[in-house]
Write a protein that holds these residues in place. Structure first.
Motif, PDB file in Angstrom:
ATOM      1  N   UNK A  48       0.828  -1.201   0.000  1.00 43.80           N
ATOM      2  CA  UNK A  48       0.000   0.000   0.000  1.00 43.80           C
ATOM      3  C   UNK A  48       0.868   1.258   0.000  1.00 43.80           C
ATOM      4  N   UNK A  49       0.303   2.348  -0.485  1.00 40.81           N
ATOM      5  CA  UNK A  49       0.983   3.638  -0.409  1.00 40.81           C
ATOM      6  C   UNK A  49       0.944   4.143   1.033  1.00 40.81           C
ATOM      7  N   UNK A  50       2.072   4.653   1.506  1.00 44.24           N
ATOM      8  CA  UNK A  50       2.061   5.266   2.832  1.00 44.24           C
ATOM      9  C   UNK A  50       1.698   6.742   2.689  1.00 44.24           C
ATOM     10  N   UNK A  51       1.103   7.297   3.723  1.00 40.87           N
ATOM     11  CA  UNK A  51       0.613   8.678   3.694  1.00 40.87           C
ATOM     12  C   UNK A  51       1.716   9.654   4.084  1.00 40.87           C
ATOM     13  N   UNK A  52       1.419  10.936   3.917  1.00 38.07           N
ATOM     14  CA  UNK A  52       2.322  11.986   4.380  1.00 38.07           C
ATOM     15  C   UNK A  52       2.539  11.850   5.884  1.00 38.07           C
ATOM     16  N   UNK A 266       3.018  14.839  -3.990  1.00 39.31           N
ATOM     17  CA  UNK A 266       2.618  15.513  -5.231  1.00 39.31           C
ATOM     18  C   UNK A 266       3.175  14.778  -6.450  1.00 39.31           C
ATOM     19  N   UNK A 267       4.432  14.372  -6.374  1.00 41.60           N
ATOM     20  CA  UNK A 267       5.000  13.597  -7.488  1.00 41.60           C
ATOM     21  C   UNK A 267       4.225  12.306  -7.696  1.00 41.60           C
ATOM     22  N   UNK A 268       3.860  11.663  -6.596  1.00 35.40           N
ATOM     23  CA  UNK A 268       3.098  10.411  -6.688  1.00 35.40           C
ATOM     24  C   UNK A 268       1.738  10.641  -7.340  1.00 35.40           C
ATOM     25  N   UNK A 316      12.650   6.784   2.567  1.00 29.36           N
ATOM     26  CA  UNK A 316      11.234   7.150   2.616  1.00 29.36           C
ATOM     27  C   UNK A 316      10.695   7.380   1.206  1.00 29.36           C
ATOM     28  N   UNK A 317      11.533   7.893   0.314  1.00 32.83           N
ATOM     29  CA  UNK A 317      11.116   8.033  -1.086  1.00 32.83           C
ATOM     30  C   UNK A 317      10.790   6.661  -1.678  1.00 32.83           C
ATOM     31  N   UNK A 321       7.052   6.095  -3.068  1.00 33.19           N
ATOM     32  CA  UNK A 321       6.937   6.088  -4.527  1.00 33.19           C
ATOM     33  C   UNK A 321       7.030   4.701  -5.147  1.00 33.19           C
ATOM     34  N   UNK A 322       7.313   3.696  -4.348  1.00 32.70           N
ATOM     35  CA  UNK A 322       7.629   2.372  -4.875  1.00 32.70           C
ATOM     36  C   UNK A 322       6.577   1.825  -5.833  1.00 32.70           C
TER      37      UNK A 322
END
Length: 452
Positions: A48-52, A266-268, A316-317, A321-322
């Motif tokens: 899963x994507x992790x949040x800010x 934002x990039x994601x 963390x990137x 972004x993985x």
């Protein structure tokens, strides 16, 4: 993927393992951590994507939790891209350092009235590109300052001239700031200008001039710089037109961890919509000659990031972004060979390019050289227990070195006299041959159409 399961996804990528023997150990380690850290890492491990907010928790890790962060970043790297680490044979051509902007972090640019201002005519840019091609380069990376009263189609004509002489070389050229400037000078839309660049032979855009994608912060470190919405417009329009781009961040100055996390988010978001980013490259702020540090223009500027910050930003990137941007690059120009090699354990799978000429970081005070030989890349990668591969700009593999090198590359045979062969920024700014003259006083080639 079930929570805590650490099995890789099988595909045809070389070096991608099916299963990691130490999976149970990593699962057990995560379960020993503080609940907020464990939740964030488990989110990533579950695919899963992790949040800010998750990222902010991870930025505060120390000790065992910091180690776990690196192990999870390394595991995600292994699942997604395997054990192959790539590099590209390329050359930077920064054809002018004269710029109408005065960014506080930039030590490269010069006012047109300064003695160190230079401008390379088309024939010299082409000569450098040909020389790079002869030494095995598949890419030229072209970025520069924004010279005053520039003809809007300069970048387009330059690409046409390069492609006429070298039709097979990949032009990785022109930052969003330059694309915006070209469109303004041409009195056309960003889309129309990008269409012109693509037709002229541009293969991809560097996603630089991003720094931190937060407008309030940008107004502090580089007032008048391309706005966040303009940067996003150039990037997304390029992707819509089939022009891939890289993505970057510059950190270690006045930003906070939240600025970094929101920049990544934002990039994601952009990548979810367009799929056009080829890689993400964290860039440490080099403070030594940067005006906002050297002249005290901002009182709270840090002298670049700490080693811990460098490692955390890369790790963390990878977590953030993985799922969307599989390739994470370490900048050897910013970090040096040793740290770049260590970053291969923090989610990194690419070491960038040979460069041959490096001007922007060098001008700011970076001490890590202008050329990385291909054999040096391969040695660094093998020492880290990974498999070296030379790639093209868009990450298609050119050569996989899963066994010993068959032979040295042309760039490996260059001796210690690199400056004598390829020149250097230090020499270039002191040469009268390419001294910049304002177009009001001279008919420089950037105003005249080159012979095609």
């Amino acid at each position: 993927m079930p929570k805590g399961t650490l099995k890789g996804v099988s595909n045809d990528m070389p070096g991608l393992a099916e299963e990691r023997p130490a999976a149970v150990d990593l699962e057990a380690l995560v379960h020993r951590l503080k609940p907020p850290v464990a939740r964030a890492l488990n989110q990533a491990l579950e695919g899963n994507d992790i949040s800010v907010e998750d990222a902010l928790v991870l930025f505060d890790t120390t000790g065992l939790e910091f180690s776990a962060l690196l192990m999870v970043a390394d595991e995600l790297r292994r699942r997604t891209v395997g054990d192959v680490v790539t590099y590209v044979v390329n050359r930077n051509i920064n054809f002018t350092n004269v710029c109408i902007k005065r960014c506080g972090f930039c030590a490269f640019s010069r006012d047109y009235r300064e003695e160190e201002g230079y401008f390379l005519p088309f024939e010299e840019v082409i000569r450098r590109a040909k020389e790079a091609w002869d030494y095995g380069a598949t890419e030229v990376c072209i970025q520069a300052g924004l010279p005053p009263q520039m003809e809007g189609d300069l970048y387009i004509k330059l690409c046409q001239a390069i492609k006429q002489e070298l039709p097979d070389i990949h032009i990785h050229g022109f930052s969003p700031e330059e694309v915006l400037y070209g469109s303004v000078r041409s009195r056309c839309s960003i889309r129309e200008y990008l269409q012109g660049l693509k037709a002229a032979g541009v293969g991809s855009l560097p996603g630089t001039s991003a720094e931190i994608l937060d407008q309030e912060l940008r107004d502090r470190i580089s007032p008048g710089r391309i706005r966040v919405d303009q940067w996003a417009e150039v990037i997304t329009t390029a992707h819509e037109l089939g022009i891939p781009t890289t993505s970057t961040i510059m950190f270690g100055h006045v930003e906070t961890n939240e600025h970094i996390a929101r920049h990544l988010a934002l990039l994601r978001d952009i990548q979810r919509r367009t799929g056009g980013f080829t890689e993400f490259v964290p860039l440490s702020f080099v403070h030594t000659e940067a005006p906002m540090f050297l002249k005290g223009l901002l009182p709270d500027v840090r002298p670049g990031p700490s080693g811990m910050e460098v490692v955390k930003v890369h790790a963390i990137a990878r977590l953030m972004l993985n799922n969307w941007i599989p390739n994470l690059q370490a900048s050897w120009v910013k970090e040096g060979n040793r740290v770049s090699q260590l970053l291969l354990t923090a989610g990194v799978n690419d070491l960038g390019g040979t460069l041959i000429n490096e001007s922007i970081s060098t001008a700011a005070g970076a001490q890590h050289g202008q050329l990385m030989r291909p054999s040096q890349f391969r040695q660094m990668i093998r020492q880290a227990g990974r498999i070296p591969a030379e790639r093209y700009t868009t990450y298609k593999i050119k050569r996989l070195f899963d066994e010993a090198d068959a032979e040295l590359d042309p760039l490996d045979l260059v001796g210690d006299n690199v400056e004598e062969i390829f020149g250097s920024y230090r020499r270039l700014v002191n040469l009268d041959t390419f001294r910049f003259e304002h177009p009001k006083h001279a008919n420089q080639q950037y105003q005249a159409s080159p012979p095609l």
